[in-house]
Design a protein around this motif. Structure first.
Motif, PDB file in Angstrom:
ATOM      1  N   VAL A 138     -11.794  10.473  -2.205  1.00  0.00           N
ATOM      2  CA  VAL A 138     -10.720   9.402  -1.882  1.00  0.00           C
ATOM      3  C   VAL A 138     -10.830   8.546  -3.049  1.00  0.00           C
ATOM      4  O   VAL A 138     -11.877   7.939  -3.117  1.00  0.00           O
ATOM      5  N   GLY A 139      -9.559   8.289  -3.568  1.00  0.00           N
ATOM      6  CA  GLY A 139      -9.646   7.317  -4.958  1.00  0.00           C
ATOM      7  C   GLY A 139      -8.620   6.129  -4.446  1.00  0.00           C
ATOM      8  O   GLY A 139      -7.405   6.458  -3.883  1.00  0.00           O
ATOM      9  N   LEU A 174       0.857  -1.227  -0.068  1.00  0.00           N
ATOM     10  CA  LEU A 174      -0.112   0.021   0.049  1.00  0.00           C
ATOM     11  C   LEU A 174       0.965   1.108   0.160  1.00  0.00           C
ATOM     12  O   LEU A 174       1.800   1.333   0.798  1.00  0.00           O
ATOM     13  N   THR A 175       0.536   2.298  -0.903  1.00  0.00           N
ATOM     14  CA  THR A 175       1.058   3.434  -0.828  1.00  0.00           C
ATOM     15  C   THR A 175       0.039   4.504  -0.923  1.00  0.00           C
ATOM     16  O   THR A 175      -1.062   4.208  -1.204  1.00  0.00           O
ATOM     17  N   VAL A 176       0.184   5.806  -0.410  1.00  0.00           N
ATOM     18  CA  VAL A 176      -0.750   6.642  -0.222  1.00  0.00           C
ATOM     19  C   VAL A 176      -0.075   8.072  -0.647  1.00  0.00           C
ATOM     20  O   VAL A 176       0.809   8.503  -0.345  1.00  0.00           O
ATOM     21  N   THR A 177      -1.057   8.802  -1.311  1.00  0.00           N
ATOM     22  CA  THR A 177      -0.557  10.244  -1.772  1.00  0.00           C
ATOM     23  C   THR A 177      -1.716  11.316  -1.386  1.00  0.00           C
ATOM     24  O   THR A 177      -3.008  10.630  -1.165  1.00  0.00           O
ATOM     25  N   VAL A 231      -3.792   4.682  -2.541  1.00  0.00           N
ATOM     26  CA  VAL A 231      -4.893   5.503  -2.074  1.00  0.00           C
ATOM     27  C   VAL A 231      -4.616   7.088  -2.253  1.00  0.00           C
ATOM     28  O   VAL A 231      -3.517   7.121  -1.950  1.00  0.00           O
ATOM     29  N   HIS A 232      -5.285   7.721  -2.850  1.00  0.00           N
ATOM     30  CA  HIS A 232      -5.073   9.089  -3.056  1.00  0.00           C
ATOM     31  C   HIS A 232      -6.248   9.966  -2.681  1.00  0.00           C
ATOM     32  O   HIS A 232      -7.375   9.810  -2.867  1.00  0.00           O
ATOM     33  N   VAL A 233      -5.941  10.948  -1.614  1.00  0.00           N
ATOM     34  CA  VAL A 233      -6.894  11.781  -0.879  1.00  0.00           C
ATOM     35  C   VAL A 233      -6.804  13.243  -1.599  1.00  0.00           C
ATOM     36  O   VAL A 233      -5.565  13.916  -1.722  1.00  0.00           O
ATOM     37  N   GLY A 234      -7.977  13.663  -2.077  1.00  0.00           N
ATOM     38  CA  GLY A 234      -8.072  14.987  -2.920  1.00  0.00           C
ATOM     39  C   GLY A 234      -8.394  16.128  -2.012  1.00  0.00           C
ATOM     40  O   GLY A 234      -8.545  16.005  -0.863  1.00  0.00           O
ATOM     41  N   THR A 235      -8.364  17.287  -2.562  1.00  0.00           N
ATOM     42  CA  THR A 235      -8.991  18.382  -2.080  1.00  0.00           C
ATOM     43  C   THR A 235     -10.177  18.477  -1.760  1.00  0.00           C
ATOM     44  O   THR A 235     -11.160  18.012  -2.401  1.00  0.00           O
ATOM     45  N   LEU A 290      -6.130   5.981   5.533  1.00  0.00           N
ATOM     46  CA  LEU A 290      -6.491   6.745   6.366  1.00  0.00           C
ATOM     47  C   LEU A 290      -6.013   6.891   7.727  1.00  0.00           C
ATOM     48  O   LEU A 290      -5.472   7.890   8.495  1.00  0.00           O
ATOM     49  N   HIS A 291      -5.675   5.552   8.247  1.00  0.00           N
ATOM     50  CA  HIS A 291      -5.034   5.509   9.592  1.00  0.00           C
ATOM     51  C   HIS A 291      -3.723   5.820   9.522  1.00  0.00           C
ATOM     52  O   HIS A 291      -3.161   6.433  10.718  1.00  0.00           O
ATOM     53  N   ARG A 292      -3.028   5.650   8.346  1.00  0.00           N
ATOM     54  CA  ARG A 292      -1.485   6.143   8.180  1.00  0.00           C
ATOM     55  C   ARG A 292      -1.651   7.857   8.369  1.00  0.00           C
ATOM     56  O   ARG A 292      -0.620   8.524   8.807  1.00  0.00           O
ATOM     57  N   LEU A 293      -2.789   8.392   7.966  1.00  0.00           N
ATOM     58  CA  LEU A 293      -2.809   9.658   8.147  1.00  0.00           C
ATOM     59  C   LEU A 293      -3.351  10.349   9.175  1.00  0.00           C
ATOM     60  O   LEU A 293      -3.710  11.488   9.446  1.00  0.00           O
TER      61      LEU A 293
END
Length: 247
Positions: free
Chosen positions: A147-148, A16-19, A179-183, A49-52
């Protein structure tokens, strides 16, 4: 507890990678809207999300509460069962979600309302959203964080046999997940307009996630008779180079 469990389990079945967008903010009282493609993607999104530093309340199909161990975990975490096909109980779900938002909790919702009936493991844009997300945003006056996620179908997808096989072999294959978190966006207009805005925002976040995995579906079709209207994020240069090498 559910988020912590997801962060422990997900690395055993995939990488898993997250941006995040530069303007991405997971503020208290926000609605998190994610695309839904696989039985595995809620765990993938929760782990990211937990990483964030976020542990949202999850709105999920009520049938999950009937699964012995999972049901207890969901109940203990005050997650919200969604009763589809029952208008009165469905309204009660929105009441619970609005209350959680007013308390400063973040609520994770899937606008599509279900997993698309596809047998392959490839990525595809989110299908049309139902109205629940737009109604909740209007009622609570809450921003929506798009979130995508991409890659969850590589863990499990298709019919029951394929899903079981995928889950069993995933620890050996360890597919890439992103997983990418948008504005955040503030929805406006009537219910239809708000639903379209939310869908476009989640689709854009999904395109970014899928592009990180080199998924062809991440890029809008060119020279087609039917125009595509959803917004999208341009892929990173290294992703474009990777696709060029594959060709």
């Amino acid at each position: 507890m559910l988020s912590r469990l997801a962060e422990v389990l997900v690395p055993t079945v995939g990488r898993l990678t997250v941006t995040t967008d530069t303007g991405a903010v997971l503020a208290p009282g926000s609605i998190i809207a994610a695309n839904h493609t696989s039985l595995a993607d809620p765990a993938v999104v929760l782990a990211a999300l937990h990483r964030l530093g976020v542990e949202p309340v999850v709105m999920a199909t009520a049938g999950l509460w009937r699964i012995p161990v999972l049901g207890r975990v969901l109940a203990r975490g005050s997650h919200i069962p969604v009763h589809r096909g029952d208008r009165r109980r469905a309204a009660g779900c929105l009441d619970l979600a609005a209350a959680a938002l007013s308390e400063g909790r973040l609520v994770l919702i899937y606008g599509e309302g279900g997993i698309p009936p596809r047998g392959d493991a490839a990525e595809a844009p989110p299908v049309a959203f139902r109205s629940g997300l737009a109604r909740l945003a209007a009622r609570a006056g809450a921003p929506v964080v798009p979130v995508g996620q991409a890659g969850a179908r590589r863990v499990t997808s298709g019919n029951v046999a394929k899903q079981v096989a995928g889950l069993v072999t995933a620890p050996l294959r360890r597919p890439e997940l992103h997983v990418h978190v948008g504005t955040p966006v503030v929805l406006n207009g009537n219910r239809t307009a708000r639903t379209v805005q939310a869908h476009a925002a989640v689709t854009s976040a999904w395109r970014t996630a899928a592009a990180h995995l080199g998924e062809p579906a991440a890029y809008p079709l060119r020279n087609t008779a039917e125009p595509r209207h959803e917004s999208w994020s341009a892929p990173a240069p290294d992703v474009v180079s990777d696709l060029a090498r594959r060709r």
